[in-house]
Design a protein around this motif. Structure first.
Motif, PDB file in Angstrom:
ATOM      1  N   GLY A 149       0.795  -1.217   0.000  1.00 52.60           N
ATOM      2  CA  GLY A 149       0.000   0.000   0.000  1.00 52.60           C
ATOM      3  C   GLY A 149       0.830   1.271   0.000  1.00 52.60           C
ATOM      4  O   GLY A 149       0.280   2.375   0.070  1.00 52.60           O
ATOM      5  N   GLU A 151       2.577   4.560  -0.860  1.00 52.46           N
ATOM      6  CA  GLU A 151       2.253   5.582  -1.845  1.00 52.46           C
ATOM      7  C   GLU A 151       3.397   6.557  -2.101  1.00 52.46           C
ATOM      8  O   GLU A 151       3.323   7.361  -3.034  1.00 52.46           O
ATOM      9  CB  GLU A 151       1.000   6.357  -1.406  1.00 52.46           C
ATOM     10  N   ASP A 208       7.749  -3.203  -3.379  1.00 51.90           N
ATOM     11  CA  ASP A 208       6.666  -2.240  -3.549  1.00 51.90           C
ATOM     12  C   ASP A 208       6.267  -2.041  -5.003  1.00 51.90           C
ATOM     13  O   ASP A 208       5.186  -1.515  -5.280  1.00 51.90           O
ATOM     14  CB  ASP A 208       7.071  -0.893  -2.950  1.00 51.90           C
ATOM     15  N   SER A 253       2.409  -1.117  -5.486  1.00 52.82           N
ATOM     16  CA  SER A 253       1.668  -1.135  -4.235  1.00 52.82           C
ATOM     17  C   SER A 253       0.488  -0.189  -4.250  1.00 52.82           C
ATOM     18  O   SER A 253      -0.463  -0.351  -3.478  1.00 52.82           O
ATOM     19  CB  SER A 253       2.615  -0.740  -3.094  1.00 52.82           C
ATOM     20  N   SER A 254       0.546   0.832  -5.118  1.00 54.15           N
ATOM     21  CA  SER A 254      -0.525   1.831  -5.182  1.00 54.15           C
ATOM     22  C   SER A 254      -0.515   2.465  -6.558  1.00 54.15           C
ATOM     23  O   SER A 254       0.486   2.418  -7.289  1.00 54.15           O
ATOM     24  CB  SER A 254      -0.313   2.913  -4.116  1.00 54.15           C
TER      25      SER A 254
END
Length: 291
Positions: A149, A151, A208, A253-254
């Motif tokens: 997650g 960012e 990531d 991840s985002s």
């Protein structure tokens, strides 16, 4: 979607059987055939495992279609239709396999109406089985997976691969992309040697993001679903919608990280998988224990 659960369970069972064949051959000397470059290899085990997987599935589901890396290398047309289709890489990480570098994976995806319904990635030496079914989450050996997650791209660990293309443009593009990412800066770059496992590492949160240009649909069809079902994002390197046939991908991840990477990553020209169906079959040019 539930109707494909039985197919996924059967695919997992077949992958477990195929793993045993790969492990038996892992520590032995391999006769190696070259395809498009000295870094694009195939062994008898690749071919044997693909035949084994397709034979088992075809016996169970005789109306289903197949896209297999070694079948395409042998000259079969690469066509993804709306019919139920299994997309198979019998050994993702063949260079690793040849050198006994312990990251070797079986990748099996299943698409209907050109949409991936489930994906299976079995990292054989590690005994890690990644799986995902559309709308039902992603798992590693039965335990739910969640992307990090993250960012903030400056806090990201990124995975990529050098790839099999070794012409000047491909190499210049590859090194420039690494330089551009490091200058953002990101925390680091890793290369495991198998696109399927690379992408699954994003699904675990251990990495990531992942990006690559020049891989094939069988390398990433399964793992792309694993990433998405773990809450990650998969897009094209140009920032647009992901297309498994385009041979370009960012998994992250985002969306914020994926879009930031797309701003600095360049792609060298490479033919779409579905526009160049027999390329691999025309590229085998030498057979002789790795030379």
């Amino acid at each position: 979607m539930a109707q494909w659960t039985e197919c996924m369970n059967f695919g997992i069972a077949v992958a477990r059987q195929a793993r045993e064949v790969i492990l038996d051959a892992f520590k032995t000397q391999k006769a190696v055939m070259l395809k498009s470059s000295p870094a694009d290899l195939v062994t008898e085990t690749d071919q044997r495992v693909e035949k084994m997987i397709i034979s088992a599935i075809r016996q169970k589901y005789p109306t289903h279609k197949f896209i297999g890396e070694e079948s395409v290398a042998a000259g079969e047309r690469l066509v993804l239709t709306d019919s139920p289709t299994w997309i198979i890489d019998p050994i993702d990480g063949t260079v690793n396999f040849v050198h006994r570098f312990p990251f070797v994976a079986i990748s099996i995806a299943f698409a209907v109406n050109q949409q991936t319904e489930f994906g299976i990635v079995y990292s054989c030496v590690e005994d890690k089985l990644y799986s995902a079914q559309r709308g039902k989450g992603a798992f590693l050996n039965g335990v739910p997976l969640y992307a990090s997650g993250q960012e903030d791209i400056t806090k990201c660990l990124v995975v990529t691969e050098i790839g099999a293309e070794r012409d000047d443009l491909a190499l210049t593009t590859m090194t420039t992309n690494i330089l551009n990412l490091l200058k953002i800066p990101i925390r680091g770059i890793r290369a495991v040697g198998t696109a399927a496992v690379d992408m699954c590492l994003v699904a675990t949160g251990g990495a990531d993001a992942y990006y690559h240009i020049g891989m094939h649909c069988w390398d990433i069809a399964a793992s792309a679903l694993v990433v998405r079902e773990a809450g990650g994002v998969v897009i094209d390197t140009n920032g647009g919608e992901f297309d498994m046939m385009s041979r370009k991908v960012i998994a992250a991840s985002s969306l914020a990280v994926a879009k930031r990477m797309a701003q600095v990553i360049q792609a060298f020209p490479c033919a779409r998988d579905d526009e160049n169906p027999t390329k691999a079959g025309n590229d085998v040019y030498n057979t002789a224990n790795g030379h």
